[in-house]
Design an enzyme around this catalytic site. Structure first.
Site, PDB file in Angstrom:
ATOM      1  N   SER A 175     -12.366   2.351  11.130  1.00  0.00           N
ATOM      2  CA  SER A 175     -11.697   2.358   9.827  1.00  0.00           C
ATOM      3  C   SER A 175     -12.470   1.579   8.776  1.00  0.00           C
ATOM      4  CB  SER A 175     -10.297   1.762   9.972  1.00  0.00           C
ATOM      5  OG  SER A 175      -9.660   1.723   8.724  1.00  0.00           O
ATOM      6  N   ALA A 176     -12.442   2.108   7.556  1.00  0.00           N
ATOM      7  CA  ALA A 176     -13.031   1.407   6.397  1.00  0.00           C
ATOM      8  C   ALA A 176     -12.304   0.100   6.104  1.00  0.00           C
ATOM      9  CB  ALA A 176     -12.984   2.318   5.172  1.00  0.00           C
ATOM     10  N   ASP A 177     -11.126  -0.077   6.693  1.00  0.00           N
ATOM     11  CA  ASP A 177     -10.395  -1.339   6.489  1.00  0.00           C
ATOM     12  C   ASP A 177     -11.248  -2.539   6.905  1.00  0.00           C
ATOM     13  OD1 ASP A 177      -8.333   0.402   5.890  1.00  0.00           O
ATOM     14  OD2 ASP A 177      -7.062  -0.170   7.595  1.00  0.00           O
ATOM     15  N   GLU A 236       0.823  -1.225   0.000  1.00  0.00           N
ATOM     16  CA  GLU A 236       0.000   0.000   0.000  1.00  0.00           C
ATOM     17  C   GLU A 236       0.853   1.270   0.000  1.00  0.00           C
ATOM     18  OE1 GLU A 236      -0.918   2.093   3.219  1.00  0.00           O
ATOM     19  OE2 GLU A 236      -1.052   0.407   4.654  1.00  0.00           O
ATOM     20  N   VAL A 288      -5.439   0.612   3.457  1.00  0.00           N
ATOM     21  CA  VAL A 288      -5.684  -0.828   3.345  1.00  0.00           C
ATOM     22  C   VAL A 288      -6.964  -1.085   2.557  1.00  0.00           C
ATOM     23  CG1 VAL A 288      -6.291  -2.903   4.659  1.00  0.00           C
ATOM     24  CG2 VAL A 288      -4.347  -1.489   5.372  1.00  0.00           C
ATOM     25  N   LYS A 302      -3.339  -1.389  14.645  1.00  0.00           N
ATOM     26  CA  LYS A 302      -2.507  -0.367  15.290  1.00  0.00           C
ATOM     27  C   LYS A 302      -2.796  -0.265  16.778  1.00  0.00           C
ATOM     28  CE  LYS A 302      -1.534   2.376  11.331  1.00  0.00           C
ATOM     29  NZ  LYS A 302      -2.727   2.043  10.527  1.00  0.00           N
ATOM     30  N   ASP A 337     -15.054   6.492  15.530  1.00  0.00           N
ATOM     31  CA  ASP A 337     -14.243   6.359  14.325  1.00  0.00           C
ATOM     32  C   ASP A 337     -13.902   4.887  14.117  1.00  0.00           C
ATOM     33  OD1 ASP A 337     -12.181   6.405  12.412  1.00  0.00           O
ATOM     34  OD2 ASP A 337     -11.262   8.207  13.228  1.00  0.00           O
ATOM     35  N   LYS A 384      -5.131  11.081   0.986  1.00  0.00           N
ATOM     36  CA  LYS A 384      -5.215   9.759   1.608  1.00  0.00           C
ATOM     37  C   LYS A 384      -6.568   9.171   1.215  1.00  0.00           C
ATOM     38  CE  LYS A 384      -5.723   7.579   6.181  1.00  0.00           C
ATOM     39  NZ  LYS A 384      -5.812   7.843   7.636  1.00  0.00           N
TER      40      LYS A 384
HETATM   41  N1  PSU Z   1       0.415   0.565   8.439  1.00  0.00           N
HETATM   42  C1  PSU Z   1       1.447   1.368   8.811  1.00  0.00           C
HETATM   43  N2  PSU Z   1       1.303   2.708   8.668  1.00  0.00           N
HETATM   44  C2  PSU Z   1       0.145   3.270   8.158  1.00  0.00           C
HETATM   45  C3  PSU Z   1      -0.933   2.413   7.759  1.00  0.00           C
HETATM   46  C4  PSU Z   1      -0.736   1.056   7.926  1.00  0.00           C
HETATM   47  O1  PSU Z   1       2.474   0.880   9.287  1.00  0.00           O
HETATM   48  O2  PSU Z   1       0.055   4.494   8.052  1.00  0.00           O
HETATM   49  C5  PSU Z   1      -2.212   3.019   7.185  1.00  0.00           C
HETATM   50  C6  PSU Z   1      -3.014   1.994   6.366  1.00  0.00           C
HETATM   51  O3  PSU Z   1      -3.160   2.521   5.065  1.00  0.00           O
HETATM   52  C7  PSU Z   1      -4.363   1.909   7.058  1.00  0.00           C
HETATM   53  C8  PSU Z   1      -4.471   3.283   7.608  1.00  0.00           C
HETATM   54  O4  PSU Z   1      -5.411   1.577   6.178  1.00  0.00           O
HETATM   55  O5  PSU Z   1      -3.164   3.490   8.155  1.00  0.00           O
HETATM   56  C9  PSU Z   1      -5.589   3.429   8.632  1.00  0.00           C
HETATM   57  O6  PSU Z   1      -6.108   4.703   8.534  1.00  0.00           O
HETATM   58  P1  PSU Z   1      -7.527   5.033   9.217  1.00  0.00           P
HETATM   59  O7  PSU Z   1      -7.305   4.809  10.682  1.00  0.00           O
HETATM   60  O8  PSU Z   1      -7.769   6.504   8.881  1.00  0.00           O
HETATM   61  O9  PSU Z   1      -8.535   4.135   8.608  1.00  0.00           O
HETATM   62 MN    MN Z   2     -11.376   6.870  10.489  1.00  0.00          MN
END
Ligand code: PSU
Ligand code: MN
Length: 302
Positions: free
Chosen positions: A139-141, A25, A106, A158, A137, A86
């Site tokens: 994530s769409a993941d 990604e 992701v 994370k 919040d 993003k």
């Molecule tokens: N893994 C990492 N660093 C990142 C990400 C993943 O080591 O920055 C990214 C991925 O693209 C994941 C995103 O989809 O963080 C999550 O963002 P959000 O919480 O806004 O969905």
């Molecule tokens: Mn989000």
């Protein structure tokens, strides 16, 4: 293949004869890591995939064109360019119609990988449900894993997230969360969450990981998570991490950061507060996941 998608010749040829391909990604390049660690990590990940006998396919949207298999020049452009959007799955249409550069998260990377016929994808940490006390919040993941048959190799979700809730949502969505050599769901820079959070299954070889994913998809399943703990030499102890996160979360709320900016903001603050230790861990875990993804991809049958 579709005509709205640009797939590099190398990736297209590999997919056509079922040679192993690993999607990578671009949000972690454009938003997750600072220059020049971002470009170094992206190159090292591609090299790790190649060393394990697979073809790397880094994915992004360039000038409105969804692209699978960035060239070296495109990779560098993405790592350097300011103002790259993003994009989660939601944002792909906008990035295309408005002819923007967009780094894919992701969720968006899974969508484009699947469109190109790529079944295995490596990243750092999955997005998920954010913690109590923060804005609502999710994530769409997680939703993407429920609909798109791609195996996401990561270091768990994370550690800035609410991991028990994240796992509950994945269970509800029918997404297997498979531990690689572990019974406990790993927490990104932190190897283990206390109390331990059970994975839905454990495998100890790339062949078993490939067989599990193939069986899941055969029976109508979509995405799956293969979670490998951060390499022990660089992992961050939970106690230290928690103190940095408290501080980083306070800074985020003081600065009024919301939405898609939250994750990049927290990752950058954590890198500062840890004196760069989270950066070292993040880089190492991304490369380790790229290697494992290649080993699994090599064992997936046509
Ligand atoms: N893994 C990492 N660093 C990142 C990400 C993943 O080591 O920055 C990214 C991925 O693209 C994941 C995103 O989809 O963080 C999550 O963002 P959000 O919480 O806004 O969905
Ligand atoms: Mn989000």
């Amino acid at each position: 293949m579709t005509n709205w998608l640009t797939v590099s010749d190398e990736v297209r040829a590999a997919v056509a004869v079922n040679r192993p391909v690993v999607a990578l990604e671009s949000t972690l390049i454009a938003h997750g890591l600072p220059w020049p660690t971002n470009l170094e990590t992206a190159r090292e990940s591609e090299a790790a995939v190649r060393a394990a006998g697979a073809v790397p396919a880094t994915i992004a949207v360039l000038d409105g064109t969804p692209t699978v298999g960035l060239s070296a020049a495109q990779l560098e452009l993405l790592a350097r360019a300011p103002g790259v959007r993003k994009a989660s799955r939601r944002d792909l249409g906008a990035a295309v119609a408005l002819k923007q550069h967009a780094a894919t998260t992701v969720s968006a990377t899974m969508a484009l990988a699947h469109a190109a016929g790529v079944r295995v994808f490596a990243t750092g940490g999955l997005g998920g449900a954010h913690r109590e006390g923060e804005a609502f919040d999710i994530s769409a993941d997680l939703a993407e894993l429920a609909r798109t048959p791609v195996l996401v190799v990561c270091a768990g979700a994370k550690s800035i997230l609410h991991l028990p809730r994240t796992l509950e949502i994945l269970e509800t969505l029918g997404v297997p969360v498979v531990g690689y050599g572990t019974d406990a769901f790993p927490a990104f820079y932190v190897r283990d969450h206390a109390p331990a959070l059970p994975v839905s299954a454990r495998v100890d070889s790339p062949a078993d990981a490939a067989a599990l994913f193939a069986a899941h998809v055969r029976m109508g399943g979509a995405g799956a998570v293969l979670a490998q703990p951060c390499p022990a030499e660089v992992a961050v102890p939970a106690v230290e991490f928690d103190s940095w996160l408290t501080e980083a979360a306070r800074a985020a709320s003081a600065a009024g950061v919301t939405g898609a900016k939250v994750t990049p903001f927290l990752l950058a603050r954590l890198a500062d507060l840890s004196g760069g230790r989270t950066l070292v861990a993040n880089r190492a875990l991304i490369v380790a996941n790229a290697r494992l993804a290649a080993e699994v991809a090599a064992r997936l049958e046509a």
